[in-house]
Motif scaffolding. Structure first.
Motif, mmCIF file in Angstrom:
data_model
loop_
_atom_site.group_PDB
_atom_site.id
_atom_site.type_symbol
_atom_site.label_atom_id
_atom_site.label_comp_id
_atom_site.label_asym_id
_atom_site.label_seq_id
_atom_site.Cartn_x
_atom_site.Cartn_y
_atom_site.Cartn_z
ATOM 1 N N PRO A 171 -8.077 -1.001 9.108
ATOM 2 C CA PRO A 171 -7.590 -2.344 8.893
ATOM 3 C C PRO A 171 -6.368 -2.318 8.010
ATOM 4 C CG PRO A 171 -10.479 -1.692 8.683
ATOM 5 C CD PRO A 171 -9.002 -0.953 9.269
ATOM 6 N N ILE A 172 -5.658 -2.588 8.044
ATOM 7 C CA ILE A 172 -4.167 -3.771 7.567
ATOM 8 C C ILE A 172 -3.804 -4.365 7.475
ATOM 9 C CG2 ILE A 172 -3.095 -1.168 8.524
ATOM 10 C CD1 ILE A 172 -1.384 -3.134 10.787
ATOM 11 N N TYR A 173 -3.136 -4.591 6.018
ATOM 12 C CA TYR A 173 -3.141 -6.047 4.914
ATOM 13 C C TYR A 173 -1.719 -6.781 6.454
ATOM 14 C CZ TYR A 173 -4.257 -9.765 1.915
ATOM 15 O OH TYR A 173 -4.012 -11.089 1.802
ATOM 16 N N VAL A 175 0.445 -9.445 5.473
ATOM 17 C CA VAL A 175 1.030 -10.775 3.895
ATOM 18 C C VAL A 175 1.351 -11.887 4.595
ATOM 19 C CG1 VAL A 175 2.443 -10.214 2.711
ATOM 20 C CG2 VAL A 175 1.664 -8.525 3.096
ATOM 21 N N TYR A 180 -6.831 -8.977 6.473
ATOM 22 C CA TYR A 180 -6.368 -7.066 7.021
ATOM 23 C C TYR A 180 -7.044 -8.015 8.570
ATOM 24 C CZ TYR A 180 -7.001 -4.640 2.698
ATOM 25 O OH TYR A 180 -6.774 -4.078 1.629
ATOM 26 N N ASN A 230 -8.566 3.136 1.540
ATOM 27 C CA ASN A 230 -8.505 2.350 0.370
ATOM 28 C C ASN A 230 -9.559 1.727 -0.879
ATOM 29 O OD1 ASN A 230 -8.333 -0.104 1.769
ATOM 30 N ND2 ASN A 230 -6.347 -0.621 0.667
ATOM 31 N N GLY A 245 -9.993 -8.551 0.699
ATOM 32 C CA GLY A 245 -8.009 -8.171 0.954
ATOM 33 C C GLY A 245 -7.914 -8.291 -0.610
ATOM 34 N N GLU A 246 -8.861 -8.366 -1.933
ATOM 35 C CA GLU A 246 -9.249 -8.570 -3.495
ATOM 36 C C GLU A 246 -9.722 -7.282 -3.695
ATOM 37 O OE1 GLU A 246 -8.800 -11.886 -5.532
ATOM 38 O OE2 GLU A 246 -6.909 -13.041 -4.058
ATOM 39 N N TYR A 248 -12.272 -4.772 -4.398
ATOM 40 C CA TYR A 248 -13.025 -2.747 -3.814
ATOM 41 C C TYR A 248 -14.210 -2.058 -4.831
ATOM 42 C CZ TYR A 248 -7.524 -2.371 -3.156
ATOM 43 O OH TYR A 248 -6.656 -3.303 -2.745
ATOM 44 N N ARG A 250 -15.704 0.358 -5.396
ATOM 45 C CA ARG A 250 -15.717 1.840 -5.294
ATOM 46 C C ARG A 250 -17.163 2.271 -6.218
ATOM 47 N NH1 ARG A 250 -11.207 6.161 -6.291
ATOM 48 N NH2 ARG A 250 -9.794 4.515 -5.420
ATOM 49 N N ILE B 116 5.607 -2.231 0.368
ATOM 50 C CA ILE B 116 6.188 -4.207 0.846
ATOM 51 C C ILE B 116 7.043 -4.637 -0.347
ATOM 52 C CG2 ILE B 116 5.789 -6.529 1.991
ATOM 53 C CD1 ILE B 116 2.998 -5.173 3.233
ATOM 54 N N GLN B 246 -4.160 2.800 -9.045
ATOM 55 C CA GLN B 246 -5.303 3.168 -7.872
ATOM 56 C C GLN B 246 -6.467 1.654 -8.710
ATOM 57 O OE1 GLN B 246 -6.079 6.341 -7.062
ATOM 58 N NE2 GLN B 246 -5.153 6.375 -4.975
ATOM 59 N N VAL B 249 -4.727 -1.894 -8.535
ATOM 60 C CA VAL B 249 -5.059 -3.188 -7.695
ATOM 61 C C VAL B 249 -6.527 -3.736 -7.753
ATOM 62 C CG1 VAL B 249 -3.354 -1.902 -6.297
ATOM 63 C CG2 VAL B 249 -5.188 -0.784 -6.379
ATOM 64 N N GLU B 250 -7.466 -2.331 -7.774
ATOM 65 C CA GLU B 250 -9.054 -2.489 -7.544
ATOM 66 C C GLU B 250 -9.752 -3.397 -8.910
ATOM 67 O OE1 GLU B 250 -11.147 1.289 -7.298
ATOM 68 O OE2 GLU B 250 -9.483 1.827 -5.813
ATOM 69 N N LYS B 276 -2.293 -9.995 -8.081
ATOM 70 C CA LYS B 276 -2.705 -9.936 -7.608
ATOM 71 C C LYS B 276 -2.542 -10.097 -6.406
ATOM 72 C CE LYS B 276 -7.153 -11.956 -9.232
ATOM 73 N NZ LYS B 276 -8.201 -12.859 -9.549
ATOM 74 N N VAL B 279 -0.930 -7.105 -4.708
ATOM 75 C CA VAL B 279 -1.536 -5.919 -4.577
ATOM 76 C C VAL B 279 -1.607 -5.735 -3.005
ATOM 77 C CG1 VAL B 279 -4.636 -5.407 -3.504
ATOM 78 C CG2 VAL B 279 -3.964 -5.836 -6.205
ATOM 79 N N PRO B 280 -1.160 -6.739 -2.239
ATOM 80 C CA PRO B 280 -1.215 -6.287 -0.613
ATOM 81 C C PRO B 280 -0.116 -6.011 -0.447
ATOM 82 C CG PRO B 280 -2.505 -8.705 -1.214
ATOM 83 C CD PRO B 280 -1.561 -8.073 -2.778
ATOM 84 N N LEU B 281 0.941 -6.021 -1.574
ATOM 85 C CA LEU B 281 2.314 -4.898 -0.586
ATOM 86 C C LEU B 281 2.324 -4.057 -1.312
ATOM 87 C CD1 LEU B 281 4.135 -8.495 -2.655
ATOM 88 C CD2 LEU B 281 3.317 -7.923 -0.629
ATOM 89 N N ASP B 283 -0.844 -1.968 -2.188
ATOM 90 C CA ASP B 283 -2.339 -1.246 -0.989
ATOM 91 C C ASP B 283 -2.294 -1.774 0.077
ATOM 92 O OD1 ASP B 283 -3.983 0.465 -0.542
ATOM 93 O OD2 ASP B 283 -5.325 -0.841 -1.442
ATOM 94 N N THR B 284 -1.433 -1.144 1.315
ATOM 95 C CA THR B 284 -1.694 -2.161 2.357
ATOM 96 C C THR B 284 -2.563 -1.601 3.536
ATOM 97 O OG1 THR B 284 -0.133 -0.657 3.818
ATOM 98 C CG2 THR B 284 0.993 -2.399 2.453
ATOM 99 N N GLY B 285 -3.425 -0.984 2.258
ATOM 100 C CA GLY B 285 -4.034 -0.204 3.648
ATOM 101 C C GLY B 285 -3.533 0.848 5.155
ATOM 102 N N THR B 286 -2.446 0.883 4.998
ATOM 103 C CA THR B 286 -2.157 1.852 6.038
ATOM 104 C C THR B 286 -2.227 3.682 5.466
ATOM 105 O OG1 THR B 286 -0.385 1.334 5.998
ATOM 106 C CG2 THR B 286 -0.764 0.259 7.506
ATOM 107 N N GLU B 293 6.881 6.905 4.195
ATOM 108 C CA GLU B 293 6.778 7.083 5.404
ATOM 109 C C GLU B 293 8.679 8.187 5.567
ATOM 110 O OE1 GLU B 293 4.252 4.588 7.920
ATOM 111 O OE2 GLU B 293 5.125 3.482 5.910
#
Lengths: 790, 330
Positions: A171-173, A175, A180, A230, A245-246, A248, A250, B116, B246, B249-250, B276, B279-281, B283-286, B293
């Protein structure tokens, strides 16, 4: 009278009681422990096993749900891949793509066709939200979402990997889409196998959400959800305001799943901080964690319920155990406490308390025993009081007797005093004292109370050794008690004492030497008991000592008297010149002075070696007094004590003449029982023997022998002196006579006259009537002439 | 006996020596390093990770004493500050690092924060833009700098004739004000879109990353020299910073508070919304936060070269190193 408990002891006991648990508490604790421990042990063990089992079951259920969902996800992924593959299988895709890429005239038609195809497919399957095709530069040349067309994904994994092979992204976000996405992609190859683009599908994550939302077997609080690598939340949560998306997540569960990329189950706090049973699975193809969680409270509800039931049963059992223990303890301890109270009352002297006997068991028996004990104690104390009074009186009497005894020196007076004192002090019926006679054969009454005593005394009442109570006591040197005379066949009644019902005879003794018996009689049965013996024995002992003292005093007095007698006799012997008179006076005084049966003196005739009787002292009034006969005894004669004393120059004692073989009986002296012969010696010379006799057996001791020896020695000296004086006087008279005769003869003028005078005077001097005086030889006078005085 | 009293017993001496030795060792191993980090801009949640790391004691855990310095408007480029040795680390745009490197500055990126770039082309009100084609015929307000060449690169990629679009410098940093005067303005999503949304102003934007101009925005960098001499400090600083991000973002609220702790004048709500949006910029999940990279660097380099932002070609791999992120994620 009250008897107080000893304070010290009391304190010790109460201290001990305070220091340790009471019987009640100990019993209570023991009963409760006995009941509670097995219950607790069983309950806890079974509860733990139960809880563990149910917990494990809950975990297993979660794990299987997670596994099922993972399988669903895998199926879903496969389905989407297959779906994407199916598009590629269709020939139209390649053609249309080529048309679009080449921007040919049919490009627009191709786009429409493909869009329709994709949309139709999505309508049926609902797999993808968007299907799109990228050219070799990553630019989107066609998309079911036209706003996406023109975008360039050259740097995106789904594109780069998609050029090479069928790919699924994690899953990738996105924007621009604010969401996701999971993107499936595959290369589009032309007929020659060259890649001309990539077909990609943005998966419809609602399906995943749907899979996750399905909550079969998860109760009210269970849920499953997905978390990306993540820790970002990827599916809806049941609780809280989570936003994909917001949010987390843990937690220990997600951390273990993501970091270890592992599968597992554990207990942890979930995203709300609620203790939860969690099972997690790592889904490698999507690089995400599948979480299955169930609130601990609910998941372990059955376990908790089981535990609660177990606990409830345990508590119930415990309560019952406590109640039963309490009741049992009370039933045991309360009566004991009452008895303790009674015992404490007793210790303070209150003997009037009684335990209530309500039961038939051991406690009842104890209460009964307690009451018996209290009663006995009460009686005991009452009799004890009497006994103490008696005892005190006895001690006072004993003390008084002792005090009086010390002042009395006369045995008779002592006896009279003692018997009366004892009788009056103790209120006895009769009291009497016996002493052994001289021969230790009989016990002769020495004194007794009342008229009976007087009469018996007058009758010289005596008891043979070993006979009756008195005799037995004397013989055994042990007190003899007859508490009830009627029941004792050996008891001898006395007509003078008709009311005697009990009697005790106490030996009067010093050590093993029994002197007599103190006999006490009472006119009631059991009037005399063992207790009386103690005090009477004490008195009896004091009597013995007093008697001994008196006897000692008497002996001393006797010795003094005897020595005085010796002195008197010696004086008499010294002053009387006539030997016969002197000897007669000596024997007379000896017999009288020493209280003897007989005394006589033999003089020793050295010429005949015989002992000749010289003087006899008979008892006052004896017909033979003043005579002495003509007895002679040869010094050699064996059967004679006198001869033996003369021979041996030693005193000879025969205290029982009849049993002595060397004793010579005298027909005149019939009563002689014992005899003492002492030699009269001056220097080495035996002058005679003094022989004294007693009508009592055992009359003479060594001391007597010593005294008589002294006397004999004095008498011997007097005799020697008398003899010497007599001889000297004779000699002087003879000299005088000779001188007188000589003078007379000298005064004569003729022989005849001279002879006449000589014959007369010599005859006179010599005591001879016819006296012949003759001259010889005739030559001297011419012719012999003889004158006879007649 | 005085002599004995003055002497230290042997056991004590050994203990003292041992203690001193241990202290020496520990000071060698855990020597507190004093470093500074120069931010790309003023204190705001754009740097929330750094503030969080500081506030939460992550730097302290790494035995670091970090001085955080916001932008110096006299010398705005953080790259310059770091190159000149005024700061140990810098937070700056990836293109700034590339340009500096191209100019021979020995700076090197060690991690990416904004994977991003928040740089967008935004319009408000009725004008809706979502793709480059929407710009045709529009009046666009873009100042000098990355916004400008990114725009050009995007237009170029989209194959649009630049003459069809009017581009002017709006002479303002305030995007919303710009947007009132222009159809489209260069903007930061984390700033302008957030503000517009907060004010209820309808808005739309074109993300250049979607149209072939993907750029890393904020990267963490330092000098080659510092990396060579203090790799341990670099690693520790980066580990704490990533950990801070980390956490940020959390837990955006916590991170916002940490930021505000550095500048209490900040408006909390905006800072939180901005974070907020960031955060997606970040932590993109990739990929894990911070991981770079090579393809991205290459693409950025290519774009900059094509746009003649970089005129002197160089080996792009010298502009960054993944050494430390690899160690951290090991």
């Amino acid at each position: 009278m009250t008897i107080n408990a000893i304070p010290g002891n009391n304190k010790t006991i109460s201290n001990k009681r305070r220091g340790s648990l009471s019987l009640r508490n100990r019993l209570l604790i023991t009963f409760i422990l006995l009941a509670a421990l097995p219950v607790l042990a069983t309950g806890i063990v079974s509860g733990l096993i139960n809880a563990q089992g149910l917990r494990n079951a809950a975990f297993e259920q979660l794990a299987s749900i997670a596994q099922l969902k993972k399988n669903e996800i895998s199926t879903w992924v496969s389905s989407l891949q297959v779906n994407l593959d199916l598009f590629l299988q269709g020939r139209d895709l390649l053609d249309n793509t080529n048309n679009i890429l080449q921007n040919s005239a049919e490009a627009d038609t191709a786009k429409i066709e493909l869009r329709n195809k994709f949309n139709n497919s999505n309508k049926v399957t609902g797999y993808f939200e968007e299907l799109f095709i990228m050219d070799k530069d990553g630019a989107v040349i066609l998309s079911t979402n036209s706003s996406q067309e023109g975008k360039i994904f050259s740097t995106q994994t789904f594109y780069r990997q998609g050029l090479k092979e069928a790919t699924v992204t994690p899953p990738i976000y996105d924007v621009a889409l604010s969401s996701y996405s999971i993107i499936f992609s595959q290369p589009i190859k032309n007929k020659s196998g060259a890649v001309i683009g990539v077909i990609a599908g943005r998966a419809n994550l609602a399906v995943l959400d749907q899979i996750m939302i399905e909550r079969v077997g998860l109760g009210e609080t269970g849920e499953t959800y997905l978390v990306g690598s993540n820790y970002a939340l990827l599916s809806q949560l049941r609780f809280g305001e989570a936003k994909i998306g917001e949010t987390y997540v843990r937690t220990n569960g997600t951390t273990n799943a993501i970091k270890l990329k592992a599968t597992g189950s554990e207990l942890y706090s979930d995203y709300r901080g609620v203790p939860t049973l969690g099972s997690y699975l790592w889904v490698p193809e999507l690089q995400l964690a599948l979480m299955a969680e169930h609130d601990q409270d609910e998941a372990l509800q059955s376990a908790n319920r089981a535990s609660a039931i177990t606990l409830g049963l345990m508590l119930l059992t415990l309560v019952i155990a406590i109640v039963v223990a309490f009741l049992t303890t009370r039933s045991i301890v309360t009566p004991i406490s009452q008895l303790v109270t009674i015992a404490e009352n007793i210790t303070t002297g209150n003997l009037e308390v009684n335990a209530q006997v309500q039961r038939n068991d051991e406690i009842g028996a104890l209460a009964t025993a307690f009451n018996t004990m209290t009663r006995r104690l009460r009686e005991l104390i009452e009799t004890l009081e009497q006994r103490v009074a008696d005892r005190t009186k006895a001690l006072a009497t004993s003390s008084e007797v002792s005090r009086r005894l010390s002042t009395i020196i006369n045995q008779k007076e002592l006896v009279t005093e003692v018997v009366n004192q004892v009788k009056n002090a103790f209120g006895y019926y009769h009291t009497q004292i016996y002493f052994y006679d001289e021969n230790n054969d009989n016990l002769v009454m020495a004194g007794g109370t009342g008229e009976a005593g007087q009469m018996m005394l007058a009758q010289f009442h005596k008891v043979a050794k070993g006979r009756g109570l008195v005799g037995r006591a004397a013989e055994s040197n042990q007190a003899v008690l007859v508490a009830d005379t009627e029941k004792n066949p050996e008891w001898l009644p006395n007509v003078l004492l008709p009311d005697t019902k009990s009697e005790v005879a106490i030996p009067i003794a010093i050590g093993n030497k029994v002197m007599g018996v103190l006999d006490v009689q009472q006119n009631i049965v059991d009037g005399l008991q063992t207790e009386d013996i103690d005090s009477l024995q004490s008195i009896s002992n004091q009597i013995a000592v007093a008697i001994k003292n008196i006897q000692s005093t008497e002996i001393v007095a006797k010795r003094a008297s005897e020595l005085q007698t010796v002195a008197n006799i010696s004086t008499a012997a010294a002053t009387i010149g006539n030997i016969d008179d002197m000897l007669q006076e000596v024997v007379h005084l000896t017999q009288r002075g020493f209280g003897l049966y007989h005394a006589h003196i033999f003089t020793y005739n050295e010429n005949t070696a015989e002992l000749e009787i010289a003087a006899c002292g008979y008892k006052e009034g004896d017909e033979h007094e003043g005579t002495h006969g003509t007895t002679t005894i040869s010094l050699d004669q064996e059967q004679s004590l006198v001869a033996r004393a003369g021979r041996t120059r030693q005193a000879v004692i025969v205290n029982d003449v009849r049993s002595d073989s060397g004793w010579l009986p005298n027909p005149i002296l019939t009563e002689t029982a014992s005899e003492l012969a002492v030699p009269m010696v001056v220097g080495d010379r035996l002058l005679g023997v003094l022989d004294v006799q007693s009508d009592r057996v055992n009359a003479f001791s060594d001391e007597d022998a010593s005294i008589q020896t002294t006397l004999a020695s004095q008498v011997a000296t007097a005799l020697q002196n008398a003899r010497s004086f007599s001889q000297a006087q004779q000699h002087a008279e003879r000299e005088t006579t000779v001188n007188l005769i000589t003078q007379k003869i000298q005064n004569t003028t003729s022989i005849e006259a001279a002879l006449q005078i000589a014959a007369r005077e010599l005859g006179h001097a010599l005591g001879m009537k016819p006296t012949l005086v003759a001259l010889d030889p005739p030559a001297l006078v011419g012719e012999s002439k003889a004158v006879v005085n007649e | 006996m005085k002599k004995t009293e003055k002497m230290i017993p042997r056991s004590h001496a050994i203990f003292i020596i041992f203690t001193l030795f241990a202290m020496l060792l520990s000071s060698c191993g855990k020597k507190t390093a004093e470093v500074s980090v120069r931010l790309k801009w003023t204190t705001q949640t754009q740097f929330a990770g750094i503030f969080t790391a500081d506030e939460q004691g992550f730097y302290n855990d790494e035995n670091l004493k970090v001085t955080i310095e916001p932008v110096d408007f006299e010398q705005m480029l953080s790259v310059d500050k770091v190159v000149e040795g005024k700061n140990t680390f810098g937070i700056g745009a990836a293109d700034e690092v590339l340009v500096a490197r191209s100019n021979g500055a020995p700076v090197r990126a060690i991690a990416v924060i904004f994977r991003i770039s928040p740089q967008v082309y935004m319009s408000i009100g009725d004008i809706k833009v979502s793709k480059p084609e929407d710009l045709i015929g529009k009046k666009v307000g873009i100042g000098q700098g990355s916004g400008f060449w990114t725009f050009n690169a995007m237009i170029n990629k989209a194959g649009i004739d630049p003459s069809l679009i009017t581009v002017e410098d709006p002479k303002t940093f305030d995007t919303l004000e710009c947007a009132q005067r222009y159809d489209v303005c260069n903007a930061y999503s984390t700033d302008s879109i957030v503000k517009a949304n907060m004010q209820g102003i309808p808005n739309s934007a074109i993300w250049p990353g979607d149209y072939g101009v993907p750029f890393y925005a904020d990267v963490v960098f330092t000098t080659d020299d510092f990396i060579a001499k203090n790799p341990d400090v670099v690693e520790r600083f980066l580990r704490a910073t990533i950990r801070g991000w980390q956490t940020a973002v959390e837990n955006p609220e916590t991170a916002t508070d940490a930021t505000i702790a550095f500048d209490p004048t900040l408006e909390r709500d905006f800072q939180l919304q901005s974070l907020k949006a960031s955060v997606p910029l970040v932590d993109t999940g990739t990929l894990p936060i911070g991981v770079m990279e090579p393809e991205m660097w290459q693409q950025m380099y290519d774009i900059l070269l094509a746009q003649k932002v970089i005129t002197t070609p160089f080996d792009v791999s010298s502009a960054y190193t993944s050494e430390f992120m690899d160690k951290i994620n090991k």
